[in-house]
Design a protein around this motif. Structure first.
Motif, PDB file in Angstrom:
ATOM      1  N   GLU A  38      -9.652   1.895   7.654  1.00  0.00           N
ATOM      2  CA  GLU A  38     -10.687   1.006   7.127  1.00  0.00           C
ATOM      3  C   GLU A  38     -10.265   0.400   5.789  1.00  0.00           C
ATOM      4  OE1 GLU A  38     -15.536   1.007   6.370  1.00  0.00           O
ATOM      5  OE2 GLU A  38     -14.520   2.848   7.034  1.00  0.00           O
ATOM      6  N   TYR A  39      -9.726   1.213   4.893  1.00  0.00           N
ATOM      7  CA  TYR A  39      -9.399   0.709   3.559  1.00  0.00           C
ATOM      8  C   TYR A  39      -8.098  -0.095   3.546  1.00  0.00           C
ATOM      9  CZ  TYR A  39     -13.370   2.883   1.339  1.00  0.00           C
ATOM     10  OH  TYR A  39     -14.660   3.194   0.978  1.00  0.00           O
ATOM     11  N   PRO A  92      -0.570  -7.846  -5.424  1.00  0.00           N
ATOM     12  CA  PRO A  92      -1.587  -6.833  -5.121  1.00  0.00           C
ATOM     13  C   PRO A  92      -0.986  -5.524  -4.611  1.00  0.00           C
ATOM     14  CG  PRO A  92      -2.292  -8.975  -4.326  1.00  0.00           C
ATOM     15  CD  PRO A  92      -0.870  -9.139  -4.774  1.00  0.00           C
ATOM     16  N   PHE A  93      -1.571  -4.425  -5.087  1.00  0.00           N
ATOM     17  CA  PHE A  93      -1.061  -3.110  -4.684  1.00  0.00           C
ATOM     18  C   PHE A  93      -2.224  -2.124  -4.621  1.00  0.00           C
ATOM     19  CE2 PHE A  93       1.462   0.705  -4.552  1.00  0.00           C
ATOM     20  CZ  PHE A  93       2.682   0.297  -4.018  1.00  0.00           C
ATOM     21  N   LEU A  94      -2.244  -1.342  -3.534  1.00  0.00           N
ATOM     22  CA  LEU A  94      -3.250  -0.294  -3.327  1.00  0.00           C
ATOM     23  C   LEU A  94      -2.570   1.064  -3.337  1.00  0.00           C
ATOM     24  CD1 LEU A  94      -6.048   0.862  -2.447  1.00  0.00           C
ATOM     25  CD2 LEU A  94      -5.366   0.357  -0.075  1.00  0.00           C
ATOM     26  N   MET A  95      -3.076   1.971  -4.178  1.00  0.00           N
ATOM     27  CA  MET A  95      -2.643   3.363  -4.184  1.00  0.00           C
ATOM     28  C   MET A  95      -3.764   4.190  -3.562  1.00  0.00           C
ATOM     29  SD  MET A  95      -0.997   3.113  -8.036  1.00  0.00           S
ATOM     30  CE  MET A  95      -1.393   4.798  -8.441  1.00  0.00           C
ATOM     31  N   LEU A  96      -3.475   4.829  -2.426  1.00  0.00           N
ATOM     32  CA  LEU A  96      -4.471   5.583  -1.657  1.00  0.00           C
ATOM     33  C   LEU A  96      -3.936   6.980  -1.422  1.00  0.00           C
ATOM     34  CD1 LEU A  96      -7.126   5.554   0.091  1.00  0.00           C
ATOM     35  CD2 LEU A  96      -5.678   4.821   2.006  1.00  0.00           C
ATOM     36  N   VAL A 110       0.853  -1.193   0.000  1.00  0.00           N
ATOM     37  CA  VAL A 110       0.000   0.000   0.000  1.00  0.00           C
ATOM     38  C   VAL A 110       0.891   1.246   0.000  1.00  0.00           C
ATOM     39  CG1 VAL A 110      -1.804   1.302   1.191  1.00  0.00           C
ATOM     40  CG2 VAL A 110      -1.775  -1.207   1.338  1.00  0.00           C
ATOM     41  N   ASP A 111       0.623   2.136  -0.946  1.00  0.00           N
ATOM     42  CA  ASP A 111       1.277   3.442  -0.985  1.00  0.00           C
ATOM     43  C   ASP A 111       0.247   4.484  -0.583  1.00  0.00           C
ATOM     44  OD1 ASP A 111       2.412   5.899  -1.548  1.00  0.00           O
ATOM     45  OD2 ASP A 111       3.037   5.385  -3.585  1.00  0.00           O
ATOM     46  N   MET A 112       0.476   5.142   0.557  1.00  0.00           N
ATOM     47  CA  MET A 112      -0.431   6.173   1.047  1.00  0.00           C
ATOM     48  C   MET A 112       0.144   7.547   0.714  1.00  0.00           C
ATOM     49  SD  MET A 112      -1.505   4.477   4.728  1.00  0.00           S
ATOM     50  CE  MET A 112       0.189   4.292   5.279  1.00  0.00           C
ATOM     51  N   LYS A 118      -5.297 -12.405   3.910  1.00  0.00           N
ATOM     52  CA  LYS A 118      -6.136 -13.391   4.605  1.00  0.00           C
ATOM     53  C   LYS A 118      -7.102 -14.117   3.678  1.00  0.00           C
ATOM     54  CE  LYS A 118      -6.236 -11.259   9.217  1.00  0.00           C
ATOM     55  NZ  LYS A 118      -7.128 -10.745  10.283  1.00  0.00           N
ATOM     56  N   GLY A 119      -7.294 -13.582   2.469  1.00  0.00           N
ATOM     57  CA  GLY A 119      -8.236 -14.203   1.549  1.00  0.00           C
ATOM     58  C   GLY A 119      -9.681 -13.978   1.915  1.00  0.00           C
ATOM     59  N   SER A 120      -9.951 -12.940   2.712  1.00  0.00           N
ATOM     60  CA  SER A 120     -11.322 -12.624   3.119  1.00  0.00           C
ATOM     61  C   SER A 120     -11.908 -11.596   2.153  1.00  0.00           C
ATOM     62  CB  SER A 120     -11.352 -12.056   4.542  1.00  0.00           C
ATOM     63  OG  SER A 120     -10.808 -12.970   5.457  1.00  0.00           O
ATOM     64  N   ASP A 121     -13.071 -11.872   1.622  1.00  0.00           N
ATOM     65  CA  ASP A 121     -13.699 -10.948   0.685  1.00  0.00           C
ATOM     66  C   ASP A 121     -13.995  -9.627   1.378  1.00  0.00           C
ATOM     67  OD1 ASP A 121     -14.943 -10.157  -1.773  1.00  0.00           O
ATOM     68  OD2 ASP A 121     -16.885 -10.457  -0.798  1.00  0.00           O
ATOM     69  N   SER A 122     -13.628  -8.515   0.740  1.00  0.00           N
ATOM     70  CA  SER A 122     -13.841  -7.182   1.307  1.00  0.00           C
ATOM     71  C   SER A 122     -14.677  -6.362   0.337  1.00  0.00           C
ATOM     72  CB  SER A 122     -12.498  -6.497   1.577  1.00  0.00           C
ATOM     73  OG  SER A 122     -11.758  -7.194   2.555  1.00  0.00           O
ATOM     74  N   PRO A 123     -15.998  -6.394   0.467  1.00  0.00           N
ATOM     75  CA  PRO A 123     -16.865  -5.632  -0.444  1.00  0.00           C
ATOM     76  C   PRO A 123     -16.523  -4.144  -0.489  1.00  0.00           C
ATOM     77  CG  PRO A 123     -18.162  -7.146   0.901  1.00  0.00           C
ATOM     78  CD  PRO A 123     -16.767  -7.163   1.450  1.00  0.00           C
TER      79      PRO A 123
END
Length: 403
Positions: free
Chosen positions: A371-372, A297-301, A279-281, A382-387
């Protein structure tokens, strides 16, 4: 693509820790070859009683577990310190935050007195703020020393703070992740911030903060990547260098960083395949990854006013990074956020009586970030679905899905 000098100016303009908006940064310079003078808590004295008393409290974590805390010290004997070679091998201080049994342990301090004094000296905090080393070190963190750990194994998430920021500025994110079942390693990058208290009790100040416009941030991000890989080595080899290393699931490792820490996250993922999600914040990429380097996987926030596609500036770099990323990826922006909405600074600044200039409240910025980021690691580690990551949410109208 912007030139390197333009990239340096951009990050130096946004990466500065700001507990008060008008504070000036000081430092000892990148080229230091002898250790700078050490900061001690006794170096800060109050000439007169401040008119108000600062009482800081970070947002409480929301998960089912308490957050336990340990501080550990590691030395990488394989390399000299990159910024002050005469200090010897690279020394690091790491705060480990872990899922714990509620009601156990004792409240953990936010930082040492030396670290608190380093922030106040570096930032030239006015007495009118009411902030002293004692009350800054005593900020309520909702983490507990000596807390009894939850059973089982948990994914490891490494956190890296912004330029000039000590590791503690991501404490609220660390406690949130721990409360949801993660072991978190807050890595202090020695000589790169206002001060990390080392194993010998000394708190050396920043050695590279004096002239940020001259820094090669690609090199700084690469050095942080080496720090992180060393920490992962120490936490996952054999019995580990931490008394609770058995809590770590060695096969599920993530990393998140704010500002320069976000650049370090990408650099670490390029260099270390063990980091399975990043994650890059709100950080510029130093350097921008190329296709095939990050296929995990990568999140840009980031801020909506700084990281909306087509907006110019850092968005050019983010678009290049986005196009190069492979695998699962998300690009989210937060309307009304400023650069420090993704860490503890704005919350503490407001509590010190300095209102945030951001339209988004500091507490809301931390809430959205936690939260995000938690949802992203839940889904990818964890492989948990995150809607929450599927698209816009009526509960979070500030969060915009760009890609």
């Amino acid at each position: 693509m912007n030139t390197t000098s333009n990239r340096k100016r951009r990050i130096s303009a946004v990466a500065i820790l700001s507990l008060a908006a008008s504070v000036a940064a000081t430092g000892t310079g990148l080229a230091a070859t002898t250790p700078p003078s050490t900061v001690h808590a006794t170096a800060v004295t109050a000439a007169a009683a401040p008119p108000r008393s600062f009482q800081g409290t970070l947002p409480a974590p929301t998960g089912p577990y308490a957050a336990g805390e340990d501080v550990i010290h590691l030395t990488d004997e394989s390399r000299p310190d990159p910024w002050v070679p005469s200090s010897g091998p690279r020394q690091l201080t790491i705060t480990m935050v872990y899922p714990a049994v509620p009601g156990t342990g004792t409240p953990a301090p936010y930082m040492t007195l030396g670290e608190a004094a380093g922030i106040l000296q570096h930032r030239k905090m006015p007495a009118s703020s009411g902030i002293t080393p004692q009350n800054l070190a005593g900020v309520t963190t909702h983490a507990f020393d000596g807390a009894r750990p939850q059973r089982g194994k948990h994914p490891l998430v490494v956190l890296s703070a912004a330029a000039e920021n000590p590791r503690m500025m991501l404490t609220s994110l660390a406690t949130e992740l721990a409360s949801h079942g993660y072991v978190v390693a807050l890595v202090g990058h020695t000589y790169e911030d206002t001060g990390e208290t080392l194993a010998d009790g000394q708190t050396p100040p920043c050695a590279i903060c004096d002239h940020p416009e001259t820094l090669d941030f690609d090199s700084v991000a690469a050095s942080r990547a080496r720090d992180v890989s060393f920490v992962i080595d120490q936490l996952t080899h054999g019995n580990g260098a931490w008394r609770l290393a058995h809590l770590i699931d060695k096969h599920e490792i993530g990393m998140a960083g704010h500002s320069l820490g976000g650049a370090a996250t990408a650099a670490t993922m390029v260099a270390d395949p063990r980091v399975g999600a990043g994650v890059d914040m709100d950080g510029t990429f130093f350097p921008v990854p190329t296709p095939g380097q990050i296929n995990r996987p990568f999140l840009m926030l980031g801020r909506a006013d700084g990281h909306t596609p087509g907006g110019g500036g850092d968005d050019v770099v983010w678009k290049q990074a986005w196009d190069a990323l492979g695998g699962y990826k998300k690009w989210l922006t937060v309307a009304g956020a400023d650069h420090f909405s993704f860490a503890d600074q704005d919350v503490l600044q407001e509590q010190a009586g300095v209102p945030s200039a951001s339209p988004l409240s500091p507490e809301r910025g931390v809430e959205i970030t936690r939260e995000y980021v938690t949802a992203f690691f839940d889904q990818t580690l964890k492989g948990s679905d995150s809607p929450l990551l599927d698209g816009p949410s009526p509960n979070n109208p500030e969060v915009l899905f760009q890609q």
